[in-house]
Design a protein around this motif. Sequence first.
Motif, PDB file in Angstrom:
ATOM      1  N   PHE A 603       0.847  -1.191   0.000  1.00 33.47           N
ATOM      2  CA  PHE A 603       0.000   0.000   0.000  1.00 33.47           C
ATOM      3  C   PHE A 603       0.884   1.243   0.000  1.00 33.47           C
ATOM      4  O   PHE A 603       1.828   1.351   0.781  1.00 33.47           O
ATOM      5  CB  PHE A 603      -0.903  -0.014   1.233  1.00 33.47           C
ATOM      6  CG  PHE A 603      -1.785   1.199   1.369  1.00 33.47           C
ATOM      7  CD1 PHE A 603      -2.925   1.336   0.605  1.00 33.47           C
ATOM      8  CD2 PHE A 603      -1.465   2.210   2.273  1.00 33.47           C
ATOM      9  CE1 PHE A 603      -3.740   2.451   0.740  1.00 33.47           C
ATOM     10  CE2 PHE A 603      -2.276   3.321   2.412  1.00 33.47           C
ATOM     11  CZ  PHE A 603      -3.412   3.438   1.639  1.00 33.47           C
ATOM     12  N   GLU A 604       0.590   2.187  -0.894  1.00 34.02           N
ATOM     13  CA  GLU A 604       1.397   3.403  -1.031  1.00 34.02           C
ATOM     14  C   GLU A 604       0.778   4.582  -0.283  1.00 34.02           C
ATOM     15  O   GLU A 604       1.458   5.310   0.428  1.00 34.02           O
ATOM     16  CB  GLU A 604       1.562   3.747  -2.517  1.00 34.02           C
ATOM     17  CG  GLU A 604       2.269   2.656  -3.316  1.00 34.02           C
ATOM     18  CD  GLU A 604       2.178   2.888  -4.802  1.00 34.02           C
ATOM     19  OE1 GLU A 604       2.110   4.062  -5.220  1.00 34.02           O
ATOM     20  OE2 GLU A 604       2.156   1.904  -5.563  1.00 34.02           O
ATOM     21  N   GLY A 605      -0.512   4.793  -0.444  1.00 31.80           N
ATOM     22  CA  GLY A 605      -1.196   5.876   0.248  1.00 31.80           C
ATOM     23  C   GLY A 605      -0.825   7.247  -0.283  1.00 31.80           C
ATOM     24  O   GLY A 605      -0.321   7.401  -1.396  1.00 31.80           O
ATOM     25  N   GLY A 606      -1.067   8.257   0.550  1.00 32.47           N
ATOM     26  CA  GLY A 606      -0.741   9.632   0.182  1.00 32.47           C
ATOM     27  C   GLY A 606      -1.774  10.292  -0.696  1.00 32.47           C
ATOM     28  O   GLY A 606      -1.491  11.308  -1.336  1.00 32.47           O
ATOM     29  N   GLY A 607      -3.003   9.727  -0.742  1.00 29.77           N
ATOM     30  CA  GLY A 607      -4.046  10.293  -1.591  1.00 29.77           C
ATOM     31  C   GLY A 607      -4.560  11.631  -1.083  1.00 29.77           C
ATOM     32  O   GLY A 607      -4.600  11.887   0.124  1.00 29.77           O
ATOM     33  N   LEU A 608      -4.960  12.485  -2.014  1.00 34.47           N
ATOM     34  CA  LEU A 608      -5.517  13.808  -1.699  1.00 34.47           C
ATOM     35  C   LEU A 608      -7.032  13.705  -1.652  1.00 34.47           C
ATOM     36  O   LEU A 608      -7.662  13.206  -2.592  1.00 34.47           O
ATOM     37  CB  LEU A 608      -5.081  14.820  -2.764  1.00 34.47           C
ATOM     38  CG  LEU A 608      -5.648  16.239  -2.666  1.00 34.47           C
ATOM     39  CD1 LEU A 608      -5.093  16.947  -1.434  1.00 34.47           C
ATOM     40  CD2 LEU A 608      -5.331  17.028  -3.923  1.00 34.47           C
TER      41      LEU A 608
END
Length: 616
Positions: A603-608
């Motif tokens: 999982f990378e994440g960091g979504g706006l």
Amino acid sequence: MIVKMNKYAYLVYHKEYESFLERLRSLGVVHVKQTRPTGDNRSIQNLAAEVKRVKTQLDFLDSLLEKGKSPNIDRSRYNEDFTPSTEALSRDDMESILAEIEDLRDQSAKKQSLLLTLEKEHEMMSVWGDFKYSSIEKLRKVGYAVSFFTCHASRYDPSWEEKYNAFVINTKHSNVYFVTVTDVDEKFSIDAENAKLSPNDYEHICEDMAEQRNNMEDIEDLLFEIAYNNYEAIQTMKNEIENELSWTNVMFQTTPEADDKLMFLEGWIPDDKTRKMENELSDSGYYIQKLEITDDDVIPIKLRNNRFTGLFEPITKLYSLPNYREFDPTPLFAPFFMLFFGLCLGDGGYGLLLILTALLLKNKVSQSMKPIMKLVFYFGVTTLAVGAITGSFFGISIVDAQYFASVRNYFVTSDNLMIISLVIGFFHVLYAKFIAAVKIKIQRGLKYSLSAFAWIFVIVSLACILALPMMNIQLPTAVKYILYGVAAICGAVVLFYNTPGKNIFLNFGSGLWATYNTVSGLVGDVLSYIRLYAIGLTSALLGGVFNSMAVDMTASMNPFVRWLPMLAILLVGHTINIGLGLISSLVHPLRLVFVEYYKNSEFEGGGLDYKPFEKL
């Protein structure tokens, strides 16, 4: 799932730009692309600070109004003639009200601090009784000195009563508080500590405490009146400031073109809203162009899940929103999270309490709390199911009951539960690796995902060969050879084709390193799931301990009176156990999802977060 987004550009004549933005805001679907950082824009920063300030005071007023609804509050203190304001506030009026709220809260905080000091002095002086320093001063004037001492009861020497005219005033917490009455000029040494006293008389301290409490009540009454009269008006003003902030930000993100004659703006629109937007704006003469999405674009995230998995979206947002190019983890971890919660709490009686609580409160809580009650209901169902298969009900092991003797072998024992926890952990980690492999295939292509898929086949093949015999499941020799062959072929892919396009020797080196990390990581990750067994067992054992305490501590009491202390012990004990169990049943599933699952699923994440330009 993550809602598909489209990227649009708008080109508008400068004289029509404000009317265009009004129409765009009325649609409420466009997330304006942030092309410039707002940190250096003073107007935006001032408005953001003002919104934060107003929101802080609104939250306080909201809590005050909620407190006023409590049946434990004496409403007679509050003025019956409060009348909510129906007029809109000006910015100056709101500033004046906010300043008054902040001033009153500051006064209340100072009085609270003073009250705490007075309470400490009151506790310090209460052991000595109600005496006045003026009386002691009178004794000093006629030649007698009164000294205050304290010591542990075991150190108090009764001979001091003759030597120094000692008088015991009080005994508290194994400490003796006493005074001596001696000549003013007499010097003596005594094996006790000089007592710390307040410079104020006990009566004066009590009066000051009563005065501070009355002042704080008066301040709270004033704040409640402000809240009752102006809450809605302040809320409306907050919305207006937020609207101004979003408008200012959009203007700041607009790029003037052609000598400031044309205004250029970019934004993101959910795929299902694009037709509505195009139909609304295309007939007005504005230039609208759908743009290609590039790898450098930061695409806002809007999640859309069904009625069940949507309840778990707040859990997803606790860590991070996914980025646009990966999967929404919410529906992927939701069933596991619910199962983990049930295994951690693990008592059917506690699960039944959660179900009843959710059903009783679902129509009484605010709209924002209704999804939480649904989540509590689902957690209760899972906990009840786990309690049913393990035979635990309010700490009572129903497996031992004679009524269940015929089906006793069908219940899951603690040893079985430990193995089940490890099996669940193995499956969950493997499931996460499969999600990671699918993600690589979609993002980069099949050949880049072959190594990730190969690892899954290697792990499954070796697990079948090694683990099944431990469970007395013997595989045919032919099946074993097939599994060995699958493991060997996939192992070759892992070692020699883990990075397509690179030198075979580099692949082999990185493959060996990946093998070490995967094997060591897999063992550690799977063992982490043993916490499901340990926490569930602890919860059941603690419940049993409180049951035993209730029985053993009241065994010598009259049967007609015994039920009351038994009930008190059970209520207090099980309340503590449920509280601790709920904390553990939330924290540890979060850890298993955010650490074990997220790591293995890459999982990378960091979504706006998707925030459309709209009018509140």
